[in-house]
Design an enzyme around this catalytic site. Structure first.
Site, PDB file in Angstrom:
ATOM      1  N   HIS A   1      17.813 -35.656  38.980  1.00  0.00           N
ATOM      2  CA  HIS A   1      18.707 -36.002  40.099  1.00  0.00           C
ATOM      3  C   HIS A   1      19.598 -34.795  40.378  1.00  0.00           C
ATOM      4  O   HIS A   1      20.511 -34.496  39.601  1.00  0.00           O
ATOM      5  CB  HIS A   1      19.531 -37.234  39.673  1.00  0.00           C
ATOM      6  CG  HIS A   1      20.557 -37.681  40.660  1.00  0.00           C
ATOM      7  ND1 HIS A   1      21.546 -38.590  40.336  1.00  0.00           N
ATOM      8  CD2 HIS A   1      20.745 -37.376  41.962  1.00  0.00           C
ATOM      9  CE1 HIS A   1      22.308 -38.811  41.395  1.00  0.00           C
ATOM     10  NE2 HIS A   1      21.852 -38.080  42.387  1.00  0.00           N
TER      11      HIS A   1
ATOM     12  N   MET B   1      24.515 -31.326  37.932  1.00  0.00           N
ATOM     13  CA  MET B   1      25.732 -31.201  38.752  1.00  0.00           C
ATOM     14  C   MET B   1      26.182 -29.754  38.759  1.00  0.00           C
ATOM     15  O   MET B   1      26.237 -29.127  37.697  1.00  0.00           O
ATOM     16  CB  MET B   1      26.847 -32.065  38.164  1.00  0.00           C
ATOM     17  CG  MET B   1      26.475 -33.521  38.008  1.00  0.00           C
ATOM     18  SD  MET B   1      27.854 -34.421  37.289  1.00  0.00           S
ATOM     19  CE  MET B   1      27.080 -36.034  37.050  1.00  0.00           C
TER      20      MET B   1
ATOM     21  N   ASP C   1      20.760 -35.756  35.151  1.00  0.00           N
ATOM     22  CA  ASP C   1      21.706 -35.445  36.229  1.00  0.00           C
ATOM     23  C   ASP C   1      22.081 -33.972  36.226  1.00  0.00           C
ATOM     24  O   ASP C   1      22.631 -33.479  35.243  1.00  0.00           O
ATOM     25  CB  ASP C   1      22.992 -36.260  36.029  1.00  0.00           C
ATOM     26  CG  ASP C   1      22.802 -37.725  36.346  1.00  0.00           C
ATOM     27  OD1 ASP C   1      22.297 -38.025  37.439  1.00  0.00           O
ATOM     28  OD2 ASP C   1      23.162 -38.567  35.499  1.00  0.00           O
TER      29      ASP C   1
ATOM     30  N   HIS D   1      16.541 -40.190  32.978  1.00  0.00           N
ATOM     31  CA  HIS D   1      17.202 -39.685  34.188  1.00  0.00           C
ATOM     32  C   HIS D   1      18.077 -38.496  33.803  1.00  0.00           C
ATOM     33  O   HIS D   1      18.889 -38.575  32.869  1.00  0.00           O
ATOM     34  CB  HIS D   1      18.037 -40.829  34.782  1.00  0.00           C
ATOM     35  CG  HIS D   1      18.719 -40.511  36.060  1.00  0.00           C
ATOM     36  ND1 HIS D   1      18.080 -40.553  37.276  1.00  0.00           N
ATOM     37  CD2 HIS D   1      20.010 -40.178  36.330  1.00  0.00           C
ATOM     38  CE1 HIS D   1      18.947 -40.258  38.235  1.00  0.00           C
ATOM     39  NE2 HIS D   1      20.124 -40.011  37.687  1.00  0.00           N
TER      40      HIS D   1
ATOM     41  N   MET E   1      22.884 -44.403  45.574  1.00  0.00           N
ATOM     42  CA  MET E   1      24.017 -44.262  44.659  1.00  0.00           C
ATOM     43  C   MET E   1      24.927 -45.473  44.796  1.00  0.00           C
ATOM     44  O   MET E   1      25.373 -45.800  45.896  1.00  0.00           O
ATOM     45  CB  MET E   1      24.817 -42.988  44.971  1.00  0.00           C
ATOM     46  CG  MET E   1      24.144 -41.686  44.583  1.00  0.00           C
ATOM     47  SD  MET E   1      23.575 -41.582  42.878  1.00  0.00           S
ATOM     48  CE  MET E   1      25.112 -41.799  41.951  1.00  0.00           C
TER      49      MET E   1
ATOM     50  N   MET F   1      22.467 -33.078  41.988  1.00  0.00           N
ATOM     51  CA  MET F   1      23.736 -33.209  42.724  1.00  0.00           C
ATOM     52  C   MET F   1      24.272 -31.795  42.907  1.00  0.00           C
ATOM     53  O   MET F   1      25.201 -31.361  42.221  1.00  0.00           O
ATOM     54  CB  MET F   1      24.702 -34.093  41.925  1.00  0.00           C
ATOM     55  CG  MET F   1      24.320 -35.557  41.982  1.00  0.00           C
ATOM     56  SD  MET F   1      25.120 -36.531  40.700  1.00  0.00           S
ATOM     57  CE  MET F   1      23.939 -36.276  39.380  1.00  0.00           C
TER      58      MET F   1
ATOM     59  N   ASP G   1      21.630 -46.096  41.016  1.00  0.00           N
ATOM     60  CA  ASP G   1      22.277 -45.254  40.008  1.00  0.00           C
ATOM     61  C   ASP G   1      23.788 -45.421  40.081  1.00  0.00           C
ATOM     62  O   ASP G   1      24.407 -45.090  41.091  1.00  0.00           O
ATOM     63  CB  ASP G   1      21.872 -43.790  40.291  1.00  0.00           C
ATOM     64  CG  ASP G   1      22.366 -42.811  39.247  1.00  0.00           C
ATOM     65  OD1 ASP G   1      22.921 -43.237  38.221  1.00  0.00           O
ATOM     66  OD2 ASP G   1      22.181 -41.601  39.477  1.00  0.00           O
TER      67      ASP G   1
ATOM     68  N   SER H   1      20.111 -42.640  31.318  1.00  0.00           N
ATOM     69  CA  SER H   1      20.637 -41.370  31.825  1.00  0.00           C
ATOM     70  C   SER H   1      21.149 -40.475  30.699  1.00  0.00           C
ATOM     71  O   SER H   1      22.039 -40.866  29.919  1.00  0.00           O
ATOM     72  CB  SER H   1      21.773 -41.663  32.814  1.00  0.00           C
ATOM     73  OG  SER H   1      22.375 -40.465  33.219  1.00  0.00           O
TER      74      SER H   1
HETATM   75  C1  DX5 Z   1      26.541 -40.280  38.187  1.00  0.00           C
HETATM   76  C2  DX5 Z   1      25.143 -40.065  37.708  1.00  0.00           C
HETATM   77  C3  DX5 Z   1      24.561 -41.191  36.958  1.00  0.00           C
HETATM   78  C4  DX5 Z   1      25.273 -41.587  35.687  1.00  0.00           C
HETATM   79  C5  DX5 Z   1      25.324 -43.078  35.697  1.00  0.00           C
HETATM   80  O1  DX5 Z   1      26.880 -39.344  39.131  1.00  0.00           O
HETATM   81  O2  DX5 Z   1      24.271 -39.787  38.800  1.00  0.00           O
HETATM   82  O3  DX5 Z   1      23.176 -40.992  36.701  1.00  0.00           O
HETATM   83  O4  DX5 Z   1      24.658 -41.162  34.505  1.00  0.00           O
HETATM   84  O5  DX5 Z   1      26.131 -43.524  34.654  1.00  0.00           O
HETATM   85  P1  DX5 Z   1      26.557 -45.047  34.482  1.00  0.00           P
HETATM   86  O6  DX5 Z   1      25.304 -45.846  34.297  1.00  0.00           O
HETATM   87  O7  DX5 Z   1      27.439 -45.009  33.282  1.00  0.00           O
HETATM   88  O8  DX5 Z   1      27.289 -45.445  35.745  1.00  0.00           O
HETATM   89 ZN    ZN Z   2      22.072 -39.774  38.462  1.00  0.00          ZN
END
Ligand code: DX5
Ligand code: ZN
Length: 218
Positions: A67, A38, A36, A34, A142, A69, A180, A9
């Site tokens: 991903h 947000m 993210d 990956h 999740m 969010m 994840d 990620s």
């Molecule tokens: C959290 C993200 C994850 C994050 C996971 O909201 O969606 O993708 O990077 O991080 P770790 O592996 O450290 O839990």
């Molecule tokens: Zn994620």
């Protein structure tokens, strides 16, 4: 079951060393990255927009697993496809947990020419969405509340993985089950035993030797 894929990620990368770390991820044999997104609204944090994804697209051939969010995934999906995403995953909670809306957005994303999937937060039941396994390329479970890296794995979500694994046998054996949050050497084993084939890992992988860490997840 689809072959095992590790998706390090970007959220946990050292942003002063992104090129070096990308090369390390490529060397590790991980095939996906990956990414993210947000929006500070769907989750209480902000991360990356499309411009950084465009730069990543130029710097690597790794599969870019986006991903979302965000509160408005229908608006953002085409933005990130244009920026170079290979797959788009959005949250059912952003669509009122309405399976019809989830199906419609999966179809819209497919029409853009990329893989499409949906995700559920730890508190969201999977049952209403099981029939959609036939419309999705991946389902992201999740295993932490989304928003931050470095949180602890919630083993109670593995029941949802098992239910999905059963559903896909009948409906779509190629559908990936991705997990994840809080993945490390131990939790990866538990997740794989339940039926996960795609492991996102952030803080665990980027702490030191990236290829060695990825190897412990396989
Ligand atoms: C959290 C993200 C994850 C994050 C996971 O909201 O969606 O993708 O990077 O991080 P770790 O592996 O450290 O839990
Ligand atoms: Zn994620």
């Amino acid at each position: 079951m689809p072959e095992l894929i590790i998706a390090p990620s970007v959220l946990s990368m050292d942003y002063t060393k992104m090129q070096d770390q990308l090369r390390e991820v490529e060397k590790s044999g991980a095939k996906w990255i990956h990414y993210d997104v947000m929006d500070g609204h769907f989750v209480p944090n902000l991360s990356f927009g499309p411009d950084i994804l465009k730069q990543l697209r130029k710097s690597t051939d790794l599969f870019l697993d986006v991903h979302l969010m965000v509160t408005d995934p229908a608006f953002f999906a085409p933005v990130f496809v244009k920026a170079g995403a290979d797959s788009i995953v959005f949250h059912t909670e952003a669509l009122d947990n309405d399976p019809a809306k989830v199906k419609a957005l999966l179809d819209e994303i497919h029409a853009l020419g990329v893989k499409a999937g949906f995700s559920v937060k730890p508190a969201t039941p999977i049952e209403p969405f099981l029939p959609l396994v036939q419309d999705a390329d991946l389902v992201l479970i999740m295993s932490v509340n989304p928003g931050y890296g470095g949180q602890s794995f919630m083993p109670e979500v593995l029941g949802k993985v098992k239910a999905l694994d059963e559903a896909r046998k009948e409906l779509n054996p190629d559908c990936r089950i991705e997990i994840d949050g809080g993945i490390n050497g131990q939790t990866a084993k538990e997740a794989k035993a339940a039926g996960v084939d795609t492991l996102v890992a952030g803080s665990y992988v980027f702490k030191d030797d990236i290829p060695a860490k990825v190897a412990t997840l396989c």
